[in-house]
Scaffold this active site. Structure first.
Site, PDB file in Angstrom:
ATOM      1  N   GLU A  33       0.841  -1.201   0.000  1.00 30.94           N
ATOM      2  CA  GLU A  33       0.000   0.000   0.000  1.00 30.94           C
ATOM      3  C   GLU A  33       0.870   1.242   0.000  1.00 30.94           C
ATOM      4  O   GLU A  33       1.856   1.310   0.756  1.00 30.94           O
ATOM      5  CB  GLU A  33      -0.896  -0.034   1.249  1.00 30.94           C
ATOM      6  CG  GLU A  33      -2.291   0.430   1.012  1.00 30.94           C
ATOM      7  CD  GLU A  33      -3.071  -0.473   0.053  1.00 30.94           C
ATOM      8  OE1 GLU A  33      -3.127  -0.157  -1.147  1.00 30.94           O
ATOM      9  OE2 GLU A  33      -3.619  -1.487   0.523  1.00 30.94           O
ATOM     10  N   ALA A 126     -15.517   3.629  -0.687  1.00 34.00           N
ATOM     11  CA  ALA A 126     -15.088   2.609   0.271  1.00 34.00           C
ATOM     12  C   ALA A 126     -13.651   2.152   0.032  1.00 34.00           C
ATOM     13  O   ALA A 126     -13.184   1.217   0.654  1.00 34.00           O
ATOM     14  CB  ALA A 126     -16.030   1.415   0.211  1.00 34.00           C
ATOM     15  N   GLY A 127     -12.966   2.789  -0.890  1.00 27.48           N
ATOM     16  CA  GLY A 127     -11.575   2.419  -1.129  1.00 27.48           C
ATOM     17  C   GLY A 127     -11.435   1.132  -1.932  1.00 27.48           C
ATOM     18  O   GLY A 127     -10.382   0.501  -1.937  1.00 27.48           O
ATOM     19  N   SER A 131     -13.776   4.698  -8.683  1.00 27.42           N
ATOM     20  CA  SER A 131     -13.448   5.631  -9.765  1.00 27.42           C
ATOM     21  C   SER A 131     -12.591   4.955 -10.842  1.00 27.42           C
ATOM     22  O   SER A 131     -12.851   5.118 -12.037  1.00 27.42           O
ATOM     23  CB  SER A 131     -12.802   6.913  -9.237  1.00 27.42           C
ATOM     24  OG  SER A 131     -11.653   6.624  -8.505  1.00 27.42           O
ATOM     25  N   GLU A 163      -6.952  10.536 -13.442  1.00 24.74           N
ATOM     26  CA  GLU A 163      -6.846  10.886 -12.015  1.00 24.74           C
ATOM     27  C   GLU A 163      -5.856  12.032 -11.798  1.00 24.74           C
ATOM     28  O   GLU A 163      -6.161  13.010 -11.117  1.00 24.74           O
ATOM     29  CB  GLU A 163      -6.349   9.676 -11.197  1.00 24.74           C
ATOM     30  CG  GLU A 163      -7.302   8.513 -11.137  1.00 24.74           C
ATOM     31  CD  GLU A 163      -8.514   8.736 -10.237  1.00 24.74           C
ATOM     32  OE1 GLU A 163      -8.540   9.715  -9.475  1.00 24.74           O
ATOM     33  OE2 GLU A 163      -9.453   7.913 -10.318  1.00 24.74           O
ATOM     34  N   ASP A 175      -4.578   0.672  -9.121  1.00 24.95           N
ATOM     35  CA  ASP A 175      -6.011   0.384  -9.224  1.00 24.95           C
ATOM     36  C   ASP A 175      -6.403   0.092 -10.667  1.00 24.95           C
ATOM     37  O   ASP A 175      -7.072  -0.911 -10.960  1.00 24.95           O
ATOM     38  CB  ASP A 175      -6.834   1.569  -8.700  1.00 24.95           C
ATOM     39  CG  ASP A 175      -6.503   1.900  -7.249  1.00 24.95           C
ATOM     40  OD1 ASP A 175      -5.788   1.107  -6.625  1.00 24.95           O
ATOM     41  OD2 ASP A 175      -6.955   2.943  -6.767  1.00 24.95           O
TER      42      ASP A 175
HETATM   43  C1  GLA Z   1      -5.240   4.582  -3.973  1.00 26.78           C
HETATM   44  C2  GLA Z   1      -4.495   4.912  -5.265  1.00 26.78           C
HETATM   45  C3  GLA Z   1      -3.487   3.824  -5.616  1.00 26.78           C
HETATM   46  C4  GLA Z   1      -2.588   3.489  -4.427  1.00 26.78           C
HETATM   47  C5  GLA Z   1      -3.412   3.262  -3.169  1.00 26.78           C
HETATM   48  C6  GLA Z   1      -2.552   3.102  -1.948  1.00 26.78           C
HETATM   49  O1  GLA Z   1      -6.048   3.454  -4.161  1.00 26.78           O
HETATM   50  O2  GLA Z   1      -5.394   5.068  -6.331  1.00 26.78           O
HETATM   51  O3  GLA Z   1      -2.723   4.235  -6.725  1.00 26.78           O
HETATM   52  O4  GLA Z   1      -1.613   4.470  -4.230  1.00 26.78           O
HETATM   53  O5  GLA Z   1      -4.320   4.344  -2.931  1.00 26.78           O
HETATM   54  O6  GLA Z   1      -1.779   1.974  -2.059  1.00 26.78           O
END
Ligand code: GLA
Length: 389
Positions: A33, A126-127, A131, A163, A175
């Site tokens: 992460e 929610a991560g 998007s 982004e 992502d």
């Molecule tokens: C978001 C970003 C990713 C990554 C994560 C953290 O999801 O879009 O590119 O940096 O945070 O790991």
């Protein structure tokens, strides 16, 4: 979600029949992460929750967008010839951004408009990358509809450009990569420095990945995310005064210890230490999975949380509570926050036979402490974005 219902929903909004239905997943990340903009490794997978898109071409130069997730926004309409960022288009800017960036970087032409109906089942904010899911959905549709002949990786970069340059979030590549390149039951081990990648079966034996959604919306997440990235860049710059490296991801833990005095700032030191150690944990986790050492994998996952909580400081009380309650239950191998942080989801690796009990205990503790509930889903690892009809 069944295709017929989606097609009916399209027709009720646009009053014509649809031609194609697409699906683009969300993603989880096993580990790695805030490493993707530091030249490190990530280990994500695409999941079966995601974004459906129903589409049909138009003869004129207008685009009509409707999302069942944002019904109050109604149908968003715009002319193909004006794609510059404009806040009045709300969520539609992710679609516009993809069109804008593909035009800019690939010299493609969109010679007619289209209607696009969106229905996502990823919890918003929610991560789980709603998007990026929408970006790759849009890219995949445009690639087919206008016969652009672009590779998946081109769509991945266009998503990141949307982004970074269009929306203004300086995110990494993880992502969009996971969502475009995902494979059923596989995790993707990606080196963001070289962009080399390998698939590993996410074979967790008798365990499942439990997604725990805090339902705590990200607050100021974009500005704090950009701040973390800037802090890592500053730490790198200070190390570069003595060492010719291009990214923090090039350093081993031992090399970092030797040069960390150059950073000379407590906060920057913590940020850089997370980037370097998390990268190492990600490599170790991939090896642990390969060696079927699931206990070790679990420890690395939990250590990732601790580092994100104390060194990177992107966690919040809600996510710490989800992860630490999970750690204390029998049958849990490890748990951690996933994604950008400041809200969103955590994951836990849990014994299949214990997962309902574990979920109930965590759910109760959470609602007692915060006064609102967390949601839980068992992750199904799925294919990347594509046409489904
Ligand atoms: C978001 C970003 C990713 C990554 C994560 C953290 O999801 O879009 O590119 O940096 O945070 O790991």
């Amino acid at each position: 979600m069944d295709i017929e219902t989606l097609e009916k929903e399209f027709t009720s909004i646009f009053k014509i029949n649809s031609s194609e239905v697409y699906f683009s997943p969300g993603r989880i990340n096993v580990i790695g992460e805030h490493t993707d903009y530091n030249g490190g490794h990530v280990f994500p997978c695409a999941i079966s929750l995601g974004t459906y898109g129903v589409v049909s071409p138009r003869d004129d130069k207008m685009v009509g967008l409707y999302s069942a997730n944002f019904p109050d926004a109604g149908v968003i309409s715009f002319d193909l010839n004006s794609l510059e960022y404009d806040s009045q288009y709300g969520w539609g800017n992710y679609v516009r951004g993809m069109m804008y960036e593909l035009k800019k970087h690939h010299d493609v032409e969109f010679d007619h408009g289209f209607n696009l109906y969106i229905h996502g089942n990823l919890p918003d904010g929610a991560g789980l990358s709603s998007s990026a899911s929408l970006e790759i959905l849009t890219g995949t549709i445009l690639n087919d509809m206008f016969n652009l002949q672009l590779e998946k990786i081109d769509l991945v970069y266009a998503g990141q450009q949307t982004e970074n340059d269009y929306i203004g979030l300086n995110s990494g590549i993880m992502d969009q990569f996971a969502i475009a390149m995902g494979k059923k039951d596989q995790a993707i081990f990606l080196d963001t420095n070289t962009m080399e990648y390998e698939y590993y079966p996410l074979d967790l034996g008798n365990n499942v990945v439990l997604i725990m959604n805090s339902n705590k919306a990200h607050e100021l997440a974009n500005s704090k995310y950009n701040e973390r990235r800037a802090q890592c860049e500053e730490a790198l710059k200070r190390i570069q005064s003595k060492l010719a490296i291009k990214s923090l991801g090039e350093l081993t833990k031992e090399q970092f210890d030797l040069v960390s005095y150059l950073i000379n700032d407590d906060v920057l030191l913590k940020r850089a230490r997370h980037a370097v150690f998390e990268n190492q944990r990600t490599v170790d986790a991939k090896n642990a999975l390969k060696d079927r050492d699931l206990v070790k994998l679990g420890h690395l996952i939990s250590a990732s949380h601790i580092s994100l909580e104390y060194d990177y400081e992107v966690s919040v009380d809600e996510l710490d509570t989800l992860a630490s309650t999970a750690w204390n239950q029998d049958g849990v191998l490890g748990a951690r926050i996933i994604g950008g942080g400041f809200g969103g989801c955590a994951i836990a690796i849990v014994d299949k036979d214990r997962v309902n009990d574990v979920r109930d205990i965590i759910a109760k503790k959470y609602v007692d402490k915060f006064g609102y509930k967390a949601d839980f889903y068992i992750a199904k690892i799925s294919e990347g974005a594509g046409k489904i009809s």
